[in-house]
Design an enzyme around this catalytic site. Structure first.
Site, mmCIF file in Angstrom:
data_model
loop_
_atom_site.group_PDB
_atom_site.id
_atom_site.type_symbol
_atom_site.label_atom_id
_atom_site.label_comp_id
_atom_site.label_asym_id
_atom_site.label_seq_id
_atom_site.Cartn_x
_atom_site.Cartn_y
_atom_site.Cartn_z
ATOM 1 N N ARG A 1 0.778 -1.192 -0.005
ATOM 2 C CA ARG A 1 0.042 -0.071 0.072
ATOM 3 C C ARG A 1 0.937 1.407 -0.082
ATOM 4 O O ARG A 1 0.587 2.351 -0.544
ATOM 5 C CB ARG A 1 -0.609 0.067 1.142
ATOM 6 C CG ARG A 1 -1.751 1.273 1.443
ATOM 7 C CD ARG A 1 -2.603 1.039 2.897
ATOM 8 N NE ARG A 1 -3.540 2.212 3.072
ATOM 9 C CZ ARG A 1 -4.281 2.428 4.329
ATOM 10 N NH1 ARG A 1 -4.296 1.444 5.197
ATOM 11 N NH2 ARG A 1 -4.698 3.445 4.494
ATOM 12 N N ASN B 1 1.712 2.279 14.512
ATOM 13 C CA ASN B 1 0.881 1.475 14.034
ATOM 14 C C ASN B 1 0.888 1.388 12.632
ATOM 15 O O ASN B 1 0.518 0.280 12.248
ATOM 16 C CB ASN B 1 -0.758 1.631 14.410
ATOM 17 C CG ASN B 1 -1.221 2.872 14.203
ATOM 18 O OD1 ASN B 1 -0.555 3.813 13.776
ATOM 19 N ND2 ASN B 1 -2.425 3.092 14.218
ATOM 20 N N THR C 1 9.626 4.934 17.749
ATOM 21 C CA THR C 1 10.479 3.701 18.508
ATOM 22 C C THR C 1 10.149 2.271 17.939
ATOM 23 O O THR C 1 11.060 1.487 17.350
ATOM 24 C CB THR C 1 10.796 3.839 19.794
ATOM 25 O OG1 THR C 1 11.487 5.303 20.060
ATOM 26 C CG2 THR C 1 11.784 2.824 20.370
ATOM 27 N N ASP D 1 11.389 17.156 21.475
ATOM 28 C CA ASP D 1 11.117 18.551 21.530
ATOM 29 C C ASP D 1 12.177 19.385 20.892
ATOM 30 O O ASP D 1 11.956 20.482 20.201
ATOM 31 C CB ASP D 1 11.177 18.958 23.113
ATOM 32 C CG ASP D 1 9.941 18.738 23.762
ATOM 33 O OD1 ASP D 1 8.974 18.345 23.090
ATOM 34 O OD2 ASP D 1 9.941 18.910 25.073
ATOM 35 N N GLY E 1 -0.243 10.535 15.782
ATOM 36 C CA GLY E 1 0.043 9.969 17.085
ATOM 37 C C GLY E 1 -1.093 10.412 17.874
ATOM 38 O O GLY E 1 -2.280 10.533 17.499
ATOM 39 N N THR F 1 0.609 13.535 22.349
ATOM 40 C CA THR F 1 1.856 14.326 22.001
ATOM 41 C C THR F 1 1.530 15.455 20.983
ATOM 42 O O THR F 1 2.230 16.511 21.165
ATOM 43 C CB THR F 1 2.770 13.231 21.447
ATOM 44 O OG1 THR F 1 2.587 11.992 22.100
ATOM 45 C CG2 THR F 1 4.063 13.806 21.463
ATOM 46 N N GLU G 1 -2.658 14.466 12.890
ATOM 47 C CA GLU G 1 -3.661 13.394 12.922
ATOM 48 C C GLU G 1 -3.451 12.746 14.181
ATOM 49 O O GLU G 1 -2.497 12.067 14.325
ATOM 50 C CB GLU G 1 -3.547 12.533 11.606
ATOM 51 C CG GLU G 1 -3.886 12.786 10.392
ATOM 52 C CD GLU G 1 -5.349 13.452 9.952
ATOM 53 O OE1 GLU G 1 -6.142 12.886 10.802
ATOM 54 O OE2 GLU G 1 -5.389 14.128 9.206
ATOM 55 N N CYS H 1 -6.149 4.382 14.613
ATOM 56 C CA CYS H 1 -6.945 5.193 14.950
ATOM 57 C C CYS H 1 -8.549 5.460 14.632
ATOM 58 O O CYS H 1 -9.291 6.031 15.228
ATOM 59 C CB CYS H 1 -6.476 6.717 14.420
ATOM 60 S SG CYS H 1 -6.247 6.941 12.541
#
Ligand SMILES: NC(=O)C1=CN([C@@H]2O[C@H](COP(=O)(O)OP(=O)(O)OC[C@H]3O[C@@H](n4cnc5c(N)ncnc54)[C@H](OP(=O)(O)O)[C@@H]3O)[C@@H](O)[C@H]2O)C=CC1
Ligand SMILES: O=C(O)[C@H](O)COP(=O)(O)O
Length: 498
Positions: A118, A171, A197, A232, A247, A250, A266, A300
């Site tokens: 995909r 994911n 990670t 950051d 995510g 955050t 998103e 999500c």
């Protein structure tokens, strides 16, 4: 095999750590520190990646800025050609990349391959779409505004933003990375990727496919490290001209800290599935199971709360239970439907929601069962609004059902959420469906199907805490450019004669 063959270059076999990618080369970090990636199934260290330093991030940003200037001068058709090449290489190497997804994020084996394929298709489509939409500008004439004659022509075109920082979630570490990388590149931007990670090694393999395609040095970069440590520094870096993030919460924190740059966010969702009395109940049950439990609910766009008219609830619950009984539970290597959730802390969080619902009297349609990170699929009936699971996002294979007495009650619950990603409604009455869709405060409403992001060229956006801006291939390209106007001032009004 991961880290072998054409991918040998990305792996430091001596210390068993994957390298990071900057200025067209694979590097070891001067930090001499690494971050471990824990296999969700074995709960043992599977891979390690470099913990990049701030100094290394600074160098990456400088190189990206230089490379971007040259890239912006590269003809659009050449940019597209390189993207098509990268897409083909990515698809050619789908097996080792999918293997990483299985080991790092416990994605079922077949779904892991699908994610890579995909992604290749997404890159190719973006190249084609980019050539079309960036190849066109606009001509405006001045006499359409009151008081003006036709003495000015305005040519407006789309120009790159500069350096785009892409941060995808665990994911879809490949697909949600390329959905940012490809639009950024076709639009003439440079790219810095900070992969999640869990999923970083799959992302490094994917980046190597872009390297093999022959993109210029410094244009594409991938720095690794824990988001909590280098996040950051990256998001507040003055060299960044745009952030595309997918995510959780955050993203809300990032949007408060980032400078005056375009943001594409998103974030989470609590996608509601509203079921009316006249719905096709077999279709409903099939979509609740697919929507609620694919990739163990770690999407999500997963169905995260079912709001069902009381009169049909018993029948639907029975149908859903029967389908859930057929879901296979086990390791991703065996392509099971339900696989371990990504981390132990995620499993603990899910368990917390389940225990809260238990204490407050929800009906358990199956026995709650957990081994390590593996949680068996669970349907919770008679959930009430005072339970945490009515509002919070489990990101796991646990689905609450709230029985409603009216459609208005369902819409009210959906709109009372701080999230507004997607939702769905099941009814045979298209007029009702449209009116419910209009009333739902979500970025997308699916009629008679579970929520989903794809096909990848569809607009995809969240309202409220679910995001800023819109994704989907066309919208992402448009988001990663700014408009430039050149105005031609004529010495005298000029009108085109027929
Ligand atoms: N709307 C959408 O399209 C999607 C939304 N989601 C949402 O994401 C969540 C789950 O994904 P998850 O990966 O755990 O989400 P997180 O928000 O925890 O992490 C997302 C990314 O942000 C990085 N990150 C962490 N801290 C910082 C920081 N301070 N600054 C910059 N980057 C940082 C992470 O790196 P690291 O891994 O190193 O911590 C990771 O790459 C769920 O809430 C889900 O709903 C998920 C997928 C799609
Ligand atoms: O991260 C997610 O969960 C996705 O953006 C949803 O994608 P999907 O609907 O294709 O699973």
């Amino acid at each position: 095999m991961a880290g072998n063959g054409v991918f040998a270059e990305i792996y430091d076999g001596e210390v068993e750590v994957y390298k990071y990618y900057a200025d067209g080369h694979w590097h070891k970090s001067s930090s001499a520190k690494s971050v471990s990636i824990i296999n969700p199934t074995t709960r043992k260290t599977q891979f390690k990646v470099q913990a990049c330093t701030q100094e290394e991030v600074n160098k990456v940003m400088e190189a990206a800025k230089v490379a971007q200037k040259a890239w912006a001068r590269t003809p659009l058709w050449k940019r597209a050609e390189l993207l098509h090449k990268a897409a083909a290489i990515l698809k050619e190497h789908k097996a080792p990349i999918a293997e990483c997804l299985v080991k790092e994020i416990a994605k079922p084996a077949k779904d892991a391959v699908t994610e890579v394929v995909r992604s290749g298709d997404l890159v190719s489509y973006t190249a084609e779409e980019g050539v079309r939409i960036l190849g066109e500008g606009k001509l405006l004439v001045s006499d359409s505004f009151p008081g003006n004659e036709r003495s000015k022509y305005c040519l407006s075109s789309k120009i790159p933003l500069g350096v785009v920082l892409a941060i995808p979630p665990f994911n879809y570490p490949v697909n949600l990375a390329v959905s940012k990388i490809a639009p950024a590149l076709i639009a003439g931007n440079a790219l810095v990727l900070k992969p999640p990670t869990q999923g970083a090694v799959a992302a490094l393999h994917m980046i190597h496919c872009f390297h093999l395609a022959g993109f210029p040095k410094g244009l594409i970069n991938c720095v690794t490290g824990k988001g909590s440590e280098i996040g950051d520094f990256l998001t507040m870096h003055p060299g960044v001209n745009c952030i595309s993030f997918t995510g959780g919460d955050t993203g809300i924190a990032i949007s408060k800290k980032a400078g005056m740059i375009p943001l594409q966010m998103e974030l989470g969702g609590k996608d509601a599935c509203i079921v009316l009395e006249d719905a096709d109940l077999d279709l409903v049950a099939a979509n609740i199971v697919k929507g609620g439990f694919s990739y163990s609910g770690q999407r999500c766009t997963a169905v995260k709360v079912v709001l069902i008219m009381d009169s049909v609830a018993d029948e639907v619950v029975e149908k859903v239970k029967s389908k859930m009984g057929k879901l296979t539970v086990g390791p991703p290597e065996d392509d099971c439907d339900i696989t371990p959730v990504v981390t132990e802390s995620s499993a603990n969080f899910i368990e917390g929601l389940v225990m809260d619902a238990k204490e407050k009297g929800a009906t358990f349609c199956q026995e709650y069962r957990r081994e390590g990170n593996l949680i068996w699929p669970l349907l919770l009936d008679h959930v009430r609004p005072d339970m945490r699971i009515a509002w919070e996002e489990p990101f796991g294979p646990v689905l609450p059902i709230i029985r409603i007495q009216s459609v208005e009650e369902g819409i009210h619950h959906c709109n009372a959420s701080n999230f507004g990603l997607q939702g769905c409604v099941f009814t045979r009455d298209i007029n009702k469906a449209i009116m419910i869709s209009d009333a739902m405060e979500t970025g997308t409403v699916q009629i008679n199907s579970a929520p989903a992001r794809g096909p990848d060229h569809f607009p995809f956006q969240g309202l409220k805490d679910s995001g800023i801006g819109s994704q989907g291939i066309t919208n992402s390209i448009n988001m990663m450019v700014k408009v430039k106007s050149t105005v031609i001032n004529l010495p005298a009004p000029s009108y085109t004669m027929g």
